[in-house]
Design a protein around this motif. Structure first.
Motif, mmCIF file in Angstrom:
data_model
loop_
_atom_site.group_PDB
_atom_site.id
_atom_site.type_symbol
_atom_site.label_atom_id
_atom_site.label_comp_id
_atom_site.label_asym_id
_atom_site.label_seq_id
_atom_site.Cartn_x
_atom_site.Cartn_y
_atom_site.Cartn_z
ATOM 1 N N LEU A 121 0.823 -1.207 0.000
ATOM 2 C CA LEU A 121 0.000 0.000 0.000
ATOM 3 C C LEU A 121 0.859 1.260 0.000
ATOM 4 C CD1 LEU A 121 -2.681 -0.984 2.690
ATOM 5 C CD2 LEU A 121 -2.909 -1.116 0.193
ATOM 6 N N THR A 122 0.422 2.234 -0.780
ATOM 7 C CA THR A 122 1.033 3.561 -0.691
ATOM 8 C C THR A 122 0.493 4.258 0.546
ATOM 9 O OG1 THR A 122 -0.737 4.469 -2.065
ATOM 10 C CG2 THR A 122 1.265 3.737 -3.198
ATOM 11 N N PHE A 123 1.156 5.328 0.954
ATOM 12 C CA PHE A 123 0.754 6.006 2.179
ATOM 13 C C PHE A 123 -0.279 7.103 1.931
ATOM 14 C CE2 PHE A 123 1.304 9.155 5.598
ATOM 15 C CZ PHE A 123 1.098 8.332 6.699
ATOM 16 N N ASP A 124 -0.570 7.416 0.691
ATOM 17 C CA ASP A 124 -1.405 8.588 0.371
ATOM 18 C C ASP A 124 -2.856 8.423 0.813
ATOM 19 O OD1 ASP A 124 -2.748 7.000 -1.572
ATOM 20 O OD2 ASP A 124 -1.135 7.404 -3.006
ATOM 21 N N ASP A 125 -3.707 9.354 0.381
ATOM 22 C CA ASP A 125 -5.118 9.356 0.793
ATOM 23 C C ASP A 125 -6.050 8.716 -0.231
ATOM 24 O OD1 ASP A 125 -4.639 10.641 3.219
ATOM 25 O OD2 ASP A 125 -4.603 12.608 2.263
ATOM 26 N N SER A 126 -5.518 7.904 -1.126
ATOM 27 C CA SER A 126 -6.376 7.231 -2.098
ATOM 28 C C SER A 126 -7.248 6.189 -1.391
ATOM 29 C CB SER A 126 -5.527 6.564 -3.181
ATOM 30 O OG SER A 126 -4.736 5.530 -2.613
ATOM 31 N N PRO A 127 -8.326 5.738 -2.051
ATOM 32 C CA PRO A 127 -9.251 4.792 -1.403
ATOM 33 C C PRO A 127 -8.600 3.483 -0.977
ATOM 34 C CG PRO A 127 -10.277 5.774 -3.330
ATOM 35 C CD PRO A 127 -8.834 6.184 -3.365
ATOM 36 N N VAL A 128 -7.553 3.054 -1.697
ATOM 37 C CA VAL A 128 -6.846 1.830 -1.321
ATOM 38 C C VAL A 128 -5.406 2.225 -0.974
ATOM 39 C CG1 VAL A 128 -6.172 -0.498 -1.983
ATOM 40 C CG2 VAL A 128 -8.305 0.462 -2.852
ATOM 41 N N SER A 129 -5.213 2.656 0.236
ATOM 42 C CA SER A 129 -3.914 3.135 0.695
ATOM 43 C C SER A 129 -3.771 2.805 2.174
ATOM 44 C CB SER A 129 -3.797 4.645 0.498
ATOM 45 O OG SER A 129 -4.747 5.315 1.342
ATOM 46 N N PHE A 130 -2.567 2.986 2.685
ATOM 47 C CA PHE A 130 -2.348 2.737 4.114
ATOM 48 C C PHE A 130 -3.160 3.710 4.960
ATOM 49 C CE2 PHE A 130 -0.059 3.222 8.135
ATOM 50 C CZ PHE A 130 0.039 1.904 8.538
ATOM 51 N N SER A 131 -3.256 4.952 4.539
ATOM 52 C CA SER A 131 -4.041 5.936 5.287
ATOM 53 C C SER A 131 -5.509 5.531 5.344
ATOM 54 C CB SER A 131 -3.894 7.321 4.655
ATOM 55 O OG SER A 131 -2.558 7.779 4.745
ATOM 56 N N ALA A 132 -6.036 5.028 4.210
ATOM 57 C CA ALA A 132 -7.429 4.570 4.186
ATOM 58 C C ALA A 132 -7.606 3.344 5.075
ATOM 59 C CB ALA A 132 -7.850 4.258 2.753
ATOM 60 N N LEU A 133 -6.612 2.466 5.077
ATOM 61 C CA LEU A 133 -6.657 1.270 5.930
ATOM 62 C C LEU A 133 -6.740 1.671 7.402
ATOM 63 C CD1 LEU A 133 -6.268 -1.749 6.654
ATOM 64 C CD2 LEU A 133 -3.796 -1.390 6.353
ATOM 65 N N VAL A 134 -5.865 2.579 7.829
ATOM 66 C CA VAL A 134 -5.873 3.014 9.222
ATOM 67 C C VAL A 134 -7.204 3.672 9.568
ATOM 68 C CG1 VAL A 134 -4.806 4.566 10.914
ATOM 69 C CG2 VAL A 134 -3.366 3.256 9.326
ATOM 70 N N ALA A 135 -7.715 4.513 8.666
ATOM 71 C CA ALA A 135 -8.988 5.202 8.916
ATOM 72 C C ALA A 135 -10.144 4.222 9.061
ATOM 73 C CB ALA A 135 -9.274 6.187 7.781
ATOM 74 N N SER A 136 -10.059 3.075 8.389
ATOM 75 C CA SER A 136 -11.126 2.083 8.486
ATOM 76 C C SER A 136 -11.069 1.297 9.791
ATOM 77 C CB SER A 136 -11.049 1.108 7.306
ATOM 78 O OG SER A 136 -9.956 0.215 7.449
ATOM 79 N N CYS A 137 -9.940 1.390 10.495
ATOM 80 C CA CYS A 137 -9.756 0.608 11.723
ATOM 81 C C CYS A 137 -9.932 1.428 12.986
ATOM 82 C CB CYS A 137 -8.352 -0.005 11.757
ATOM 83 S SG CYS A 137 -7.975 -1.112 10.400
ATOM 84 N N VAL A 138 -9.370 2.610 12.995
ATOM 85 C CA VAL A 138 -9.299 3.396 14.226
ATOM 86 C C VAL A 138 -9.626 4.852 13.940
ATOM 87 C CG1 VAL A 138 -7.574 1.897 15.293
ATOM 88 C CG2 VAL A 138 -6.829 3.816 13.901
#
Length: 279
Positions: free
Chosen positions: A117-134
């Motif tokens: 995963l890239t770190f950016d704010d795209s729908p499939v990114s690490f930032s989106a992953l973190v936002a979906s969890c916490v």
């Protein structure tokens, strides 16, 4: 209980407590602090487990059951050690992120492996992953912690790549907390359940597989093989539980798991996450 049976039980308790005492001493926890914790556990169990119609057992009955004086029962209750369970290390933000990374189809390859995963704010990114969890935890803080413990790394293109399925804290104190909540507590819950007066069908699975005749020269070979088998089995169980978990939106939830035993823990709910849990 006969004197002989009681002596055997005491010897078994001592055998369990010695490694616990050794670990606590390593962390500077002496008998005085541990004594109050043990007294609190006895007062809590007598108060809640043996109350009448949901009411807490009174101090006189607790004293009679535990062997503590009524004054000591009142003192222990006033200490207020019975706070909520500490943030469960196995359910901190980094652990939840790794769990979802392996479970959510948005962040997995078709073969079930977690996507880089890239770190950016795209729908499939690490930032989106973190936002979906916490909530309210910066993705950068979670990334730093996962990199610190070696759970993720950056590839040549700057994408975050999973190295481990599970979050293992780097600090010894955090590992102790994890071991207590996810090692000793689950098996203790199973033992407590199985020693109730219940039918055979109501008992929970609890097994130890061992041999006392293994050649010392083959110890390392066997250890590596069993570690591999247990790792694969735990991932198979995790996949099964994750499939059920992801298909349910029920607010009425509980903790269920296995060691080589099955356990249920109504006292260890899913934790709310906050920024203080991430270094």
């Amino acid at each position: 209980m006969t004197d002989s049976a009681q002596k055997t039980l005491f010897a078994a308790i001592l055998a369990v407590m010695r490694p616990v005492a050794m670990t606590l001493l390593r962390f500077g926890i002496g008998y005085r602090e541990f004594s109050d914790i043990c007294k609190t556990a006895f007062v809590d169990a007598a108060s809640d487990e043996f109350g009448v119609r949901g009411r807490q057992t009174n101090a006189s009955r607790v004293a009679a059951m535990t062997g503590l004086s009524r004054k000591e029962v009142r003192r222990i209750r006033s200490l207020n050690l019975l706070t909520t369970l500490p943030p469960a290390v196995g359910h901190t933000a980094p652990a939840e992120v790794l769990h979802v990374w392996h479970a959510d189809p948005r962040f997995c390859e078709p073969n079930g492996m977690p996507k880089p995963l890239t770190f950016d704010d795209s729908p499939v990114s690490f930032s989106a992953l973190v936002a979906s969890c916490v909530a309210d935890i910066p993705p950068g803080a979670v990334r730093a912690e996962l990199k610190r413990v070696g759970a993720v790394m950056e590839d040549a293109d700057g994408r975050l790549v999973v190295q481990r399925r599970y979050y293992v804290p780097a600090e010894a104190g955090e590992r102790l907390l994890q071991g207590l909540l996810f090692g000793l507590r689950p098996v203790a819950l199973t033992v407590a359940h199985n020693t109730k007066v219940i039918s055979l069908d109501e008992r929970r699975f609890q097994r130890v597989v061992q041999s006392r005749s293994i050649p010392v020269a083959r110890q390392r070979e066997i250890e590596e093989y069993l570690q591999k088998c247990m790792g694969e089995f735990s991932e198979e169980i995790d996949d099964y539980i994750t499939e059920i978990e992801s298909g349910s939106a029920s607010a009425d939830a509980m903790t269920i798991g296995i060691g080589l035993y099955y356990y249920e823990d109504a006292g260890l709910p899913k934790q709310d996450f906050d920024a203080a849990k991430v270094p």
